[in-house]
Design a protein around this motif. Structure first.
Motif, mmCIF file in Angstrom:
data_model
loop_
_atom_site.group_PDB
_atom_site.id
_atom_site.type_symbol
_atom_site.label_atom_id
_atom_site.label_comp_id
_atom_site.label_asym_id
_atom_site.label_seq_id
_atom_site.Cartn_x
_atom_site.Cartn_y
_atom_site.Cartn_z
ATOM 1 N N TYR A 92 19.611 40.482 37.530
ATOM 2 C CA TYR A 92 19.300 39.825 36.266
ATOM 3 C C TYR A 92 18.655 38.459 36.501
ATOM 4 C CZ TYR A 92 19.693 37.217 31.990
ATOM 5 O OH TYR A 92 19.391 36.427 30.913
ATOM 6 N N LEU A 93 19.169 37.735 37.461
ATOM 7 C CA LEU A 93 18.691 36.377 37.684
ATOM 8 C C LEU A 93 17.334 36.308 38.366
ATOM 9 C CD1 LEU A 93 22.050 34.729 38.707
ATOM 10 C CD2 LEU A 93 20.881 34.584 36.507
ATOM 11 N N ILE A 94 17.011 37.290 39.182
ATOM 12 C CA ILE A 94 15.784 37.243 39.977
ATOM 13 C C ILE A 94 14.606 37.970 39.319
ATOM 14 C CG2 ILE A 94 14.774 37.840 42.227
ATOM 15 C CD1 ILE A 94 16.957 35.640 42.330
ATOM 16 N N PHE A 95 14.898 39.054 38.608
ATOM 17 C CA PHE A 95 13.820 39.905 38.092
ATOM 18 C C PHE A 95 13.658 39.799 36.577
ATOM 19 C CE2 PHE A 95 15.354 41.992 42.006
ATOM 20 C CZ PHE A 95 14.197 41.864 42.750
ATOM 21 N N GLN A 96 12.449 40.129 36.106
ATOM 22 C CA GLN A 96 12.141 40.100 34.678
ATOM 23 C C GLN A 96 12.836 41.262 33.967
ATOM 24 O OE1 GLN A 96 7.954 39.847 33.657
ATOM 25 N NE2 GLN A 96 7.516 38.696 35.523
ATOM 26 N N ILE A 101 11.848 45.104 34.077
ATOM 27 C CA ILE A 101 10.438 45.431 33.915
ATOM 28 C C ILE A 101 9.891 45.783 35.290
ATOM 29 C CG2 ILE A 101 8.170 44.554 33.238
ATOM 30 C CD1 ILE A 101 9.678 42.709 31.250
ATOM 31 N N LEU A 102 9.217 46.915 35.365
ATOM 32 C CA LEU A 102 8.710 47.426 36.641
ATOM 33 C C LEU A 102 7.192 47.315 36.705
ATOM 34 C CD1 LEU A 102 10.880 50.678 36.801
ATOM 35 C CD2 LEU A 102 11.403 48.436 37.768
ATOM 36 N N ASP A 103 6.655 47.185 37.928
ATOM 37 C CA ASP A 103 5.208 47.161 38.111
ATOM 38 C C ASP A 103 4.688 48.602 38.194
ATOM 39 O OD1 ASP A 103 5.687 48.087 40.711
ATOM 40 O OD2 ASP A 103 5.134 46.198 41.675
ATOM 41 N N GLU A 104 3.404 48.749 38.496
ATOM 42 C CA GLU A 104 2.789 50.085 38.545
ATOM 43 C C GLU A 104 3.344 50.956 39.672
ATOM 44 O OE1 GLU A 104 0.064 47.201 40.734
ATOM 45 O OE2 GLU A 104 1.139 47.204 38.849
ATOM 46 N N LEU A 122 9.669 43.468 38.728
ATOM 47 C CA LEU A 122 8.840 42.261 38.754
ATOM 48 C C LEU A 122 9.722 41.029 38.825
ATOM 49 C CD1 LEU A 122 6.176 43.031 35.990
ATOM 50 C CD2 LEU A 122 5.799 42.866 38.447
ATOM 51 N N ARG A 123 9.413 40.161 39.765
ATOM 52 C CA ARG A 123 10.146 38.900 39.903
ATOM 53 C C ARG A 123 9.818 37.993 38.731
ATOM 54 N NH1 ARG A 123 12.716 36.804 44.573
ATOM 55 N NH2 ARG A 123 12.443 34.568 44.536
ATOM 56 N N ARG A 124 10.738 37.163 38.344
ATOM 57 C CA ARG A 124 10.486 36.202 37.264
ATOM 58 C C ARG A 124 9.344 35.282 37.686
ATOM 59 N NH1 ARG A 124 14.451 35.558 33.198
ATOM 60 N NH2 ARG A 124 16.225 36.938 33.528
ATOM 61 N N ASP A 125 8.599 34.789 36.701
ATOM 62 C CA ASP A 125 7.421 33.976 36.987
ATOM 63 C C ASP A 125 7.756 32.678 37.702
ATOM 64 O OD1 ASP A 125 5.680 35.837 35.894
ATOM 65 O OD2 ASP A 125 5.867 34.983 33.882
ATOM 66 N N GLU A 126 8.731 31.955 37.188
ATOM 67 C CA GLU A 126 9.106 30.684 37.821
ATOM 68 C C GLU A 126 10.618 30.613 37.890
ATOM 69 O OE1 GLU A 126 8.532 25.856 37.379
ATOM 70 O OE2 GLU A 126 7.664 27.154 35.865
ATOM 71 N N LEU A 127 11.131 30.527 39.097
ATOM 72 C CA LEU A 127 12.566 30.371 39.288
ATOM 73 C C LEU A 127 12.810 29.640 40.586
ATOM 74 C CD1 LEU A 127 14.359 33.509 40.595
ATOM 75 C CD2 LEU A 127 11.925 33.505 40.314
ATOM 76 N N TYR A 128 13.972 29.030 40.662
ATOM 77 C CA TYR A 128 14.400 28.294 41.846
ATOM 78 C C TYR A 128 15.751 28.867 42.238
ATOM 79 C CZ TYR A 128 10.691 25.315 40.196
ATOM 80 O OH TYR A 128 9.467 24.861 39.775
ATOM 81 N N VAL A 129 15.916 29.185 43.513
ATOM 82 C CA VAL A 129 17.110 29.903 43.963
ATOM 83 C C VAL A 129 17.721 29.229 45.189
ATOM 84 C CG1 VAL A 129 18.000 32.125 44.762
ATOM 85 C CG2 VAL A 129 16.062 32.082 43.198
ATOM 86 N N ASN A 130 19.036 29.051 45.152
ATOM 87 C CA ASN A 130 19.796 28.575 46.309
ATOM 88 C C ASN A 130 21.105 29.332 46.378
ATOM 89 O OD1 ASN A 130 18.309 25.784 45.439
ATOM 90 N ND2 ASN A 130 18.607 25.905 47.640
ATOM 91 N N GLY A 131 21.629 29.420 47.579
ATOM 92 C CA GLY A 131 22.954 29.970 47.778
ATOM 93 C C GLY A 131 23.855 28.892 48.335
#
Length: 154
Positions: A20-24, A33-36, A41-50
């Motif tokens: 949910y957090l990484i993909f559209q 949402i899937l590509d062809e 599809l990855r979200r357009d703008e996100l920042y990720v840390n662990g």
């Protein structure tokens, strides 16, 4: 001023949170949402840390931690806590808030209030229905991975 929302989860599938957090996702159906090529599809703008984990393997590491400590085996147990920090839209113009700054602030907050826990910290800049509202998700495993010195707020 930011608003914080807390959601406790008994869902043992940490991959759901990661996806949910990484993909559209389609906001009306909740489906990815899937590509062809049928890849998410990855979200357009996100920042990720662990925190105390690799963000790419957050789900696997949480399962391993739970198994190591023999915790979260029952359906009734709370498996994770999800915090959503929604920043005021005016923070962009009044304070120069960006997704990168929100991520840095949220990462520092997570380090202070969740020591020893595995946490996934993800900042989105898309907001609900494309509003552009900057918000950060902090998802923590309910089992502390590392022992820490007890603090007064614990």
């Amino acid at each position: 001023m930011a608003i914080v929302k807390h959601i406790k989860s008994r869902n043992a599938n940490y991959s759901d949170a990661l996806n949910y957090l990484i993909f559209q996702h389609d906001e009306s159906t909740g489906k990815m949402i899937l590509d062809e090529f049928n890849r998410p599809l990855r979200r357009d703008e996100l920042y990720v840390n662990g925190l105390n984990c690799n963000p790419d393997t957050f789900d696997v590491e949480c399962y391993e931690c739970n198994e190591h400590f023999k915790k979260n085996r029952s359906r009734s147990e709370i498996k994770s806590h999800h915090y959503i920090i929604s920043f005021d839209p005016d923070d962009k113009s009044e304070c120069g808030l960006t997704g990168e700054k929100a991520q840095a602030l949220s990462l520092e907050l997570a380090k202070k209030i969740f020591p020893g826990y595995q946490a996934l910290i993800v900042t989105h800049t898309d907001g609900h229905n494309g509003s552009g509202n900057i918000h950060t998700h902090i998802v923590i495993n309910s089992v502390r991975k590392e022992a820490v010195r007890r603090q007064s707020y614990m």
